[in-house]
Design a protein around this motif. Structure first.
Motif, short mmCIF file in Angstrom:
data_model
loop_
_atom_site.label_atom_id
_atom_site.label_comp_id
_atom_site.label_asym_id
_atom_site.label_seq_id
_atom_site.Cartn_x
_atom_site.Cartn_y
_atom_site.Cartn_z
N ILE A 1 0.82 -1.22 0.00
CA ILE A 1 0.00 0.00 0.00
C ILE A 1 0.86 1.27 0.00
N LYS A 2 2.14 1.10 0.26
CA LYS A 2 3.06 2.25 0.35
C LYS A 2 2.44 3.29 1.28
N GLY A 3 2.23 4.52 0.78
CA GLY A 3 1.68 5.53 1.70
C GLY A 3 0.16 5.59 1.69
N ALA A 4 -0.49 4.73 0.92
CA ALA A 4 -1.95 4.84 0.77
C ALA A 4 -2.70 4.26 1.97
N GLN A 5 -2.49 4.86 3.12
CA GLN A 5 -3.17 4.38 4.32
C GLN A 5 -4.55 5.04 4.40
N PRO A 6 -5.58 4.26 4.74
CA PRO A 6 -6.91 4.87 4.83
C PRO A 6 -6.97 5.96 5.90
N ASP A 7 -7.89 6.92 5.72
CA ASP A 7 -8.12 7.93 6.75
C ASP A 7 -9.02 7.36 7.84
N ILE A 8 -10.03 6.61 7.40
CA ILE A 8 -10.91 5.91 8.36
C ILE A 8 -11.21 4.52 7.82
N THR A 9 -11.23 3.56 8.71
CA THR A 9 -11.67 2.20 8.35
C THR A 9 -12.85 1.86 9.23
N PHE A 10 -13.96 1.46 8.62
CA PHE A 10 -15.11 1.00 9.39
C PHE A 10 -15.08 -0.52 9.45
N PHE A 11 -15.01 -1.02 10.68
CA PHE A 11 -15.03 -2.47 10.88
C PHE A 11 -16.43 -2.83 11.37
N LEU A 12 -17.17 -3.48 10.50
CA LEU A 12 -18.54 -3.89 10.87
C LEU A 12 -18.46 -5.25 11.56
N ASP A 13 -18.57 -5.21 12.86
CA ASP A 13 -18.37 -6.43 13.63
C ASP A 13 -19.67 -7.20 13.82
N VAL A 14 -19.63 -8.48 13.40
CA VAL A 14 -20.77 -9.38 13.67
C VAL A 14 -20.21 -10.66 14.28
N PRO A 15 -20.95 -11.26 15.22
CA PRO A 15 -20.47 -12.54 15.75
C PRO A 15 -20.52 -13.62 14.66
N VAL A 16 -19.69 -14.65 14.84
CA VAL A 16 -19.63 -15.70 13.81
C VAL A 16 -21.01 -16.37 13.61
N GLU A 17 -21.82 -16.43 14.70
CA GLU A 17 -23.16 -17.04 14.55
C GLU A 17 -23.99 -16.28 13.50
N THR A 18 -23.81 -14.97 13.46
CA THR A 18 -24.55 -14.17 12.47
C THR A 18 -24.08 -14.52 11.06
N VAL A 19 -22.77 -14.71 10.92
CA VAL A 19 -22.22 -15.10 9.61
C VAL A 19 -22.85 -16.43 9.19
N VAL A 20 -22.90 -17.36 10.15
CA VAL A 20 -23.44 -18.69 9.86
C VAL A 20 -24.91 -18.60 9.45
N GLU A 21 -25.67 -17.80 10.19
CA GLU A 21 -27.11 -17.64 9.87
C GLU A 21 -27.30 -17.03 8.48
N ARG A 22 -26.53 -15.97 8.20
CA ARG A 22 -26.68 -15.29 6.91
C ARG A 22 -26.19 -16.17 5.76
N LYS A 23 -25.14 -16.95 6.05
CA LYS A 23 -24.60 -17.84 5.02
C LYS A 23 -25.62 -18.91 4.66
N ALA A 24 -26.36 -19.38 5.69
CA ALA A 24 -27.34 -20.45 5.49
C ALA A 24 -28.46 -20.02 4.54
N LYS A 25 -28.69 -18.70 4.46
CA LYS A 25 -29.76 -18.20 3.60
C LYS A 25 -29.35 -18.17 2.13
N LYS A 26 -28.04 -18.29 1.89
CA LYS A 26 -27.55 -18.23 0.52
C LYS A 26 -27.47 -19.66 -0.02
N GLU A 27 -27.81 -19.83 -1.29
CA GLU A 27 -27.69 -21.15 -1.92
C GLU A 27 -26.22 -21.58 -1.86
N HIS A 28 -25.97 -22.85 -1.52
CA HIS A 28 -24.58 -23.31 -1.43
C HIS A 28 -23.83 -23.07 -2.74
#
Ligand code: TYD
Length: 209
Positions: A121-148
């Motif tokens: 990235i050399k000097g291209a550091q972000p000014d702000i980074t938004f980290f959208l935190d979700v527990p892994v259970e949420t990932v699992v639930e949302r993943k289950a809604k998507k077709e494999h």
């Protein structure tokens, strides 16, 4: 201004990127939206290799170098020129993803991954980074809604992989003070409001209206 979004798969980043684009456009700001991996001719080809579910034999090291190669091209061709033009650049994922996914998730030597990212990235550091935190259970639930059949090579990973990636983001938050953690289980509108308020805070700290 250079803003990046980070988080586990299905954390809702892409929705927030679109809302933020609308916010800046309404203020007559020129916005450049990018997504990683991808965003240049070469990077999109590399994206194809990385996400192809037929490439199951890909080693973690190859994965790291491909993500990073795609990023170097994007920084040079798009990010730096857009920032120089004065555009607002919003990226759906950036170097923190490689540290969290390949460093923590895949277990590649962290010092090496971090050195490689600084090189990319050399000097291209972000000014702000938004980290959208979700527990892994949420990932699992949302993943289950998507077709494999619709899941990409990384999305078919096991749950303990995501636990490690999330730990990686917590590590990064302690190091990079420009990372803002947001609760990804809140409503879309609530998250958007928090993002806008953080951006306004940042701009007024720089004396920009
Ligand atoms: P994508 O379909 O863009 O997912 P998302 O919408 O969740 O960002 O695919 C990107 C995938 O690649 C995602 O699973 C995260 C992973 N990734 C890494 O492992 N390392 C990286 O450096 C980047 C940029 C992404």
């Amino acid at each position: 201004m250079f803003i990046t979004f980070e988080g586990l798969d299905f954390c809702g980043k892409s929705t927030q990127v679109k809302l933020l684009e609308k916010y800046f456009t309404a203020k007559n700001k020129k916005v450049k939206i990018i997504r990683e991996p991808g965003g240049t001719k070469i990077s999109e080809k590399v994206r194809g290799i990385l996400l192809d579910r037929n490439n199951l034999e890909m080693s973690p090291e190859t994965e790291l170098l491909l993500f990073t190669a795609s990023r170097i091209q994007l920084v040079k061709e798009v990010i730096v020129p857009s920032i120089e033009k004065g555009d607002v650049v919003i990226s759906d994922r950036f170097h923190h993803s490689s540290i969290a996914y390949q460093g923590f998730g895949r277990g590649i030597d962290l010092e090496f991954v971090e050195t490689l990212q600084a090189f990319a990235i050399k000097g291209a550091q972000p000014d702000i980074t938004f980290f959208l935190d979700v527990p892994v259970e949420t990932v699992v639930e949302r993943k289950a809604k998507k077709e494999h059949a619709e899941l990409d090579r990384i999305e078919i990973s096991k749950n303990n992989f995501y636990e490690k990636v999330r730990e990686g983001y917590f590590y990064l938050m302690k190091k990079d003070k420009y990372i803002v953690k947001l609760d990804g289980t809140l409503s879309i509108e609530e998250i958007h409001k928090k993002i806008v308020s953080e951006i306004e805070k940042y701009l007024s700290s720089k004396g920009i209206k």
